[in-house]
Design a protein around this motif. Structure first.
Motif, PDB file in Angstrom:
ATOM      1  N   THR A 313      20.402  -9.659 -16.337  1.00 42.99           N
ATOM      2  CA  THR A 313      20.456  -8.516 -15.407  1.00 42.99           C
ATOM      3  C   THR A 313      21.522  -8.654 -14.331  1.00 42.99           C
ATOM      4  O   THR A 313      21.635  -7.802 -13.459  1.00 42.99           O
ATOM      5  N   ASN A 318      25.272  -7.838 -17.769  1.00 41.29           N
ATOM      6  CA  ASN A 318      24.486  -6.619 -17.630  1.00 41.29           C
ATOM      7  C   ASN A 318      25.264  -5.362 -17.981  1.00 41.29           C
ATOM      8  O   ASN A 318      25.036  -4.291 -17.421  1.00 41.29           O
ATOM      9  N   THR A 324      21.450  -6.718 -21.918  1.00 39.82           N
ATOM     10  CA  THR A 324      20.363  -6.428 -20.985  1.00 39.82           C
ATOM     11  C   THR A 324      19.352  -5.451 -21.588  1.00 39.82           C
ATOM     12  O   THR A 324      18.211  -5.381 -21.149  1.00 39.82           O
TER      13      THR A 324
END
Length: 466
Positions: A313, A318, A324
């Motif tokens: 994250t 991400n 993610t």
């Protein structure tokens, strides 16, 4: 084999007779379904096909790739936490698995059921006389059975070390008693023998008009050979067999974006080399219930741990539609795995993806000192995930970068523990469960032989340290 295992074989043998009499579909028109091979039901082309489907059914069962076996790969690594209360599951995370652990007993028995069904196909199909069972079809059935037996012994070897090598059908309750354990090296040699047989029998890829991602093909054999040679440290051959699939970019590609191989209920993409089919009714994949939260009808007993959530994250991992998307959160805080999400449980179980072949070749090349070529493969996987090229420059740095890439690329697939065990990196990352100031002993890189097996067969010897 344990008495429980042999009773299971007897039960499914009886069940198969009923199922084979009821079967009316053509083998080529159906996905694998529940059935089993035995010496009474394999009498013609249709029953031979039903028997082979039974091997796939065992492979996809809850005790094998349907749930239990894969959980060993998840829980033994450093990506997943257990949110339930069963102490036997926590044993994998703590690296203190006991011989009476129910999961390892289930896995051992389920894999040997798969082997026994494959043994019946290998033993009986060559002797069947039926005009509909052409030589080409006979070779295909037997070749698939050899591949499935190879995969089963490979999984036993990397989990338990050496195991008893049963290569004939189990006919009586005492057929395999007293059979000693082979070494891990000998077990891997059996895997290779089976793969060599499968490669000879399965159709040449140049003569096949379609690319089957749900059944064993010669290309599937090459994928397992690449993985086997990686585990054995045969870097040149690991590179060679991985290249055979990577070069077939008509059929195999790193699909983009990253989640295109599993999101939106897709299946059988060009990312996939071999995955297991579940229809969600008669064939149910149990993973979904373990990963999804109660809000989605699951139990969330397996969940990404804080370290994995942090990695997936935060930048650079991400990227939108990147890795993610393997995880999600309830109310922004209760994170869960989202690779298995279809309701009912019709998610595929992924056994080989082309991304693994890229990373196998990257590691094999790095081990041979071919660093620019290794980085090319590593970066192909990274770019697909929305990442910049790796800046690793030395052999050690490239190998560590590949290890870290595998951790995230296969975050919710059963690779992490086996990767750390095969490279012995687990001894550096984990502590001895009996002495928290010492590293994990090398003896813990394999799991104990189930106590249920030791109690009924005195020829079996427990692994060191258990």
């Amino acid at each position: 084999m344990s008495l429980a295992y042999l009773k299971t074989v007897a039960f499914f043998t009886s069940l198969a007779l009923t199922l084979s009499l009821a079967a009316c579909e053509s083998f080529l028109d159906v996905q694998p379904r529940e059935s089993v091979a035995d010496n009474q039901t394999i009498t013609d082309q249709k029953s031979a096909a039903t028997a082979l489907n039974g091997v796939y059914s065992a492979l996809a069962s809850g005790g094998y790739y349907g749930t239990s076996f894969q959980s060993i790969g998840y829980l033994g690594g450093d990506n997943i936490q257990w949110t339930g209360t069963q102490s036997q599951v926590q044993e994998f995370i703590n690296h203190n698995v006991r011989a009476d652990n129910s999961t390892i007993s289930t896995v051992w028995s389920s894999i040997y059921v798969t082997i026994n069904r494959a043994n019946y196909v290998i033993s009986k199909v060559p002797g069947v006389t039926d005009a509909l069972l052409t030589e080409a079809l006979r070779n295909q059935y037997v070749g698939e059975a050899y591949f499935l037996r190879a995969l089963a012994y490979f999984d036993l070897a990397r989990t338990f070390g050496g195991v008893p090598l049963v290569t004939e059908p189990t006919l009586t309750a005492t057929s395999n008693q007293g059979l000693p354990r082979a070494s891990q090296t000998e077990t891997y040699a059996q895997v290779l023998r089976d793969l060599e047989e499968a490669e000879l029998l399965l159709p040449n890829p140049s003569t096949v008009t379609t690319n089957d991602r749900y059944r064993a093909t010669r290309k599937t054999v090459w994928a397992l050979k690449a993985r086997l040679y990686l585990y054995q440290g045969n870097w040149a051959l690991a590179e060679d067999y991985a290249t055979r699939l990577i070069s077939d970019n008509t059929n195999y590609q790193l699909v983009t974006p990253f989640n295109a191989w599993f999101a939106n209920s897709t299946r059988g993409t060009r990312e996939s080399v071999f995955e297991l089919f579940y229809n969600g009714t008669t064939e149910v994949n149990g993973h979904r219930g373990q990963w999804q939260p109660t809000a989605n009808g699951g139990t969330r007993q397996w969940a990404p741990n804080e370290a994995l959530v942090s990695l997936l994250t935060t930048a650079p991992n991400n990227a939108a539609n990147g890795r993610t998307t393997l995880i999600a959160a309830v109310n922004g805080s209760s994170w869960y795995g989202n690779l298995y999400y279809r309701s009912p449980g019709s998610d595929p179980s992924y056994i080989f993806r082309i991304a693994e072949l890229y990373l196998i070749r990257a590691e094999a090349r790095a081990q041979q000192g071919k660093l620019p070529a290794a980085l090319t493969d590593l970066n192909a996987v990274r770019v697909r995930a929305g990442l910049a090229a790796s800046s690793a420059a030395t052999q050690a740095a490239v190998l560590l970068a590949i290890e870290n890439e595998r951790r995230l690329e296969f975050a919710l697939e059963p690779h992490r523990w086996f990767d750390l065990a095969r490279t012995s990196r687990a001894t550096a990352l984990f502590k001895d469960p009996l002495n928290n100031t010492a590293p994990l002993p090398a003896s813990r890189l394999v799991l104990p032989i189930p106590i249920s097996q030791l109690q009924v067969d005195r020829a079996l010897i427990q692994n060191e340290g258990y």
